[in-house]
Write a protein that holds these residues in place. Structure first.
Motif, PDB file in Angstrom:
ATOM      1  N   GLY A 157       0.620  -0.900  -0.200  1.00  0.00           N
ATOM      2  CA  GLY A 157      -0.142  -0.037  -0.201  1.00  0.00           C
ATOM      3  C   GLY A 157       1.432   0.917  -0.109  1.00  0.00           C
ATOM      4  O   GLY A 157       1.892   1.792  -0.475  1.00  0.00           O
ATOM      5  N   GLY A 158       0.419   2.420   0.248  1.00  0.00           N
ATOM      6  CA  GLY A 158       0.755   3.298  -0.234  1.00  0.00           C
ATOM      7  C   GLY A 158       1.801   4.042   1.295  1.00  0.00           C
ATOM      8  O   GLY A 158       2.927   4.642   0.545  1.00  0.00           O
ATOM      9  N   ARG A 159       1.652   3.195   2.551  1.00  0.00           N
ATOM     10  CA  ARG A 159       2.746   3.489   3.234  1.00  0.00           C
ATOM     11  C   ARG A 159       4.335   3.627   2.448  1.00  0.00           C
ATOM     12  O   ARG A 159       5.274   4.156   3.045  1.00  0.00           O
ATOM     13  N   SER A 192       5.479   2.194  -0.527  1.00  0.00           N
ATOM     14  CA  SER A 192       5.316   1.955  -2.207  1.00  0.00           C
ATOM     15  C   SER A 192       6.285   2.904  -2.685  1.00  0.00           C
ATOM     16  O   SER A 192       6.837   2.142  -3.314  1.00  0.00           O
ATOM     17  N   ARG A 193       6.204   4.317  -1.876  1.00  0.00           N
ATOM     18  CA  ARG A 193       7.463   5.330  -2.362  1.00  0.00           C
ATOM     19  C   ARG A 193       8.868   4.518  -2.202  1.00  0.00           C
ATOM     20  O   ARG A 193       9.864   4.190  -2.853  1.00  0.00           O
ATOM     21  N   ARG A 194       9.030   3.941  -1.066  1.00  0.00           N
ATOM     22  CA  ARG A 194      10.458   3.258  -0.396  1.00  0.00           C
ATOM     23  C   ARG A 194      10.238   2.039  -1.507  1.00  0.00           C
ATOM     24  O   ARG A 194      11.919   2.125  -2.161  1.00  0.00           O
ATOM     25  N   CYS A 195       9.821   1.304  -1.413  1.00  0.00           N
ATOM     26  CA  CYS A 195       9.805  -0.234  -2.519  1.00  0.00           C
ATOM     27  C   CYS A 195      10.322   0.045  -3.711  1.00  0.00           C
ATOM     28  O   CYS A 195      11.060  -0.329  -4.015  1.00  0.00           O
ATOM     29  N   ALA A 196       9.687   1.028  -4.601  1.00  0.00           N
ATOM     30  CA  ALA A 196       9.518   1.128  -5.886  1.00  0.00           C
ATOM     31  C   ALA A 196      10.842   1.991  -5.619  1.00  0.00           C
ATOM     32  O   ALA A 196      12.427   1.699  -7.179  1.00  0.00           O
ATOM     33  N   ALA A 197      11.457   2.840  -4.848  1.00  0.00           N
ATOM     34  CA  ALA A 197      12.853   3.577  -5.027  1.00  0.00           C
ATOM     35  C   ALA A 197      14.357   2.671  -4.907  1.00  0.00           C
ATOM     36  O   ALA A 197      14.947   3.271  -5.264  1.00  0.00           O
ATOM     37  N   MET A 203       0.791 -19.860   0.059  1.00  0.00           N
ATOM     38  CA  MET A 203       2.271 -19.253  -0.337  1.00  0.00           C
ATOM     39  C   MET A 203       1.237 -19.173  -1.641  1.00  0.00           C
ATOM     40  O   MET A 203       2.069 -17.644  -2.117  1.00  0.00           O
ATOM     41  N   ARG A 204       1.036 -19.851  -2.400  1.00  0.00           N
ATOM     42  CA  ARG A 204       1.208 -19.141  -3.946  1.00  0.00           C
ATOM     43  C   ARG A 204       0.262 -18.339  -4.218  1.00  0.00           C
ATOM     44  O   ARG A 204       0.100 -17.541  -5.234  1.00  0.00           O
ATOM     45  N   THR A 205      -1.188 -18.363  -3.461  1.00  0.00           N
ATOM     46  CA  THR A 205      -2.146 -17.543  -3.722  1.00  0.00           C
ATOM     47  C   THR A 205      -1.062 -15.898  -3.307  1.00  0.00           C
ATOM     48  O   THR A 205      -1.243 -15.176  -3.717  1.00  0.00           O
ATOM     49  N   LEU A 206      -0.408 -15.644  -2.467  1.00  0.00           N
ATOM     50  CA  LEU A 206      -0.404 -14.382  -2.093  1.00  0.00           C
ATOM     51  C   LEU A 206       1.079 -14.296  -3.047  1.00  0.00           C
ATOM     52  O   LEU A 206       1.135 -13.170  -3.287  1.00  0.00           O
ATOM     53  N   PHE A 207       1.731 -15.549  -3.715  1.00  0.00           N
ATOM     54  CA  PHE A 207       3.252 -14.711  -4.595  1.00  0.00           C
ATOM     55  C   PHE A 207       1.845 -14.401  -5.626  1.00  0.00           C
ATOM     56  O   PHE A 207       2.628 -13.580  -6.537  1.00  0.00           O
ATOM     57  N   GLU A 208       0.885 -15.010  -6.190  1.00  0.00           N
ATOM     58  CA  GLU A 208       0.106 -14.319  -7.126  1.00  0.00           C
ATOM     59  C   GLU A 208      -0.793 -13.707  -6.836  1.00  0.00           C
ATOM     60  O   GLU A 208      -0.346 -12.807  -8.050  1.00  0.00           O
ATOM     61  N   ALA A 209      -1.220 -12.872  -5.711  1.00  0.00           N
ATOM     62  CA  ALA A 209      -1.125 -11.939  -5.838  1.00  0.00           C
ATOM     63  C   ALA A 209      -0.260 -11.039  -6.072  1.00  0.00           C
ATOM     64  O   ALA A 209      -1.027  -9.342  -6.226  1.00  0.00           O
ATOM     65  N   ALA A 210       0.790 -11.089  -5.562  1.00  0.00           N
ATOM     66  CA  ALA A 210       1.967  -9.880  -5.355  1.00  0.00           C
ATOM     67  C   ALA A 210       2.188 -10.062  -7.486  1.00  0.00           C
ATOM     68  O   ALA A 210       3.202  -8.433  -7.389  1.00  0.00           O
ATOM     69  N   ALA A 211       2.403 -10.476  -7.624  1.00  0.00           N
ATOM     70  CA  ALA A 211       2.633 -10.792  -9.234  1.00  0.00           C
ATOM     71  C   ALA A 211       1.817 -10.160  -9.801  1.00  0.00           C
ATOM     72  O   ALA A 211       1.991 -10.024 -11.243  1.00  0.00           O
ATOM     73  N   ARG A 212       0.404  -9.667  -9.885  1.00  0.00           N
ATOM     74  CA  ARG A 212      -0.462  -8.858 -10.426  1.00  0.00           C
ATOM     75  C   ARG A 212      -0.218  -7.783 -11.155  1.00  0.00           C
ATOM     76  O   ARG A 212       0.070  -6.710 -10.137  1.00  0.00           O
TER      77      ARG A 212
END
Length: 233
Positions: free
Chosen positions: A168-170, A172-177, A224-233
């Motif tokens: 989320g927004g809290r 996302s900037r740090r992760c992206a940068a 875990m497969r469901t979690l990783f698939e959600a992150a890959a979308r």
């Protein structure tokens, strides 16, 4: 989330290190205080095996029928390399007696009648009542957690890094940068906790809950497969 009693029970019955201490006991080192096995009886008492030459065993033998107060102190360290690796500390205090006939040569089993317990971990610090400790069930993944976390860390770093997209927004900037490292920190039937590190001085934890609690490794793989698939979308 797991209750404080469940978390304490899981720590007691896990492979993390534990020492048994008695007030006023003098010892030159820790070797004779480390328990080799720990089990919980149906009444919530702890059965602890130590070397017969241990100073705490000698103290219990000397006490005889008198009550010897003792404390089991547990320290849990993350099984993967991560800043601030201590995940939990717990203690169970009570009264110690010798249980004859349960151990082999050179070993002695002690019974610790649980008087009170306390846990300070990633969830927070809480006291645990003896009845709650007695009735709690250890996490079903506890026996597999070390291997699973080490596997995730060694073989799935890219998938773990992708979990930043779910924060989320809290964050996302740090992760992206900065593309921080995402290290698997803890795993239980309710979810996965990771530590997100930009450097050794700038880390934060994130937890990903499963849709429903898992009961075994098979259900964990699906979650875990469901979690990783959600992150890959």
């Amino acid at each position: 989330m797991p209750s404080a009693a469940e978390r304490t029970r899981t720590l007691v019955q896990s492979t993390c290190s534990a020492v048994l201490l008695a007030p006023g006991l003098r010892t030159a080192g820790w070797d004779g205080l480390v328990t080799s096995t720990r089990n919980v009886g149906p009444e919530g008492d702890l059965f602890l095996e130590l070397p017969t030459a241990s100073p705490v065993v000698r103290a219990a033998a000397h006490a005889g029928d008198d009550e010897l107060v003792a404390v089991l102190e547990i320290t849990d360290v993350a099984p993967v390399s991560v800043p601030h690796r201590v995940r939990a500390r717990a203690r169970v205090s009570g009264w110690l007696t010798i249980v004859p006939g349960l151990s082999g040569p050179g070993r002695t089993t002690l019974r610790l009648e649980t008087g009170e317990a306390y846990v300070d971990d990633l969830w927070g610090a809480e006291a645990v009542e003896p009845d709650a400790f007695r009735d709690a069930v250890p996490d079903p993944l506890a026996g597999h957690e070390t291997e699973l976390l080490q596997h995730l860390h060694a073989a799935h770093r890219e998938r773990l890094g992708a979990l930043c997209s779910l924060l989320g927004g809290r964050t996302s900037r740090r992760c992206a940068a900065h593309r921080p490292s995402v290290v698997p920190l803890a795993l239980d039937r309710f979810g996965l906790r990771v530590r997100v590190c930009e450097d050794r001085d700038r880390c934060f934890d994130a937890r990903f809950e499963f849709p429903e609690p898992v009961r075994d490794v098979v259900e964990l793989r699906h979650a875990m497969r469901t979690l990783f698939e959600a992150a890959a979308r």
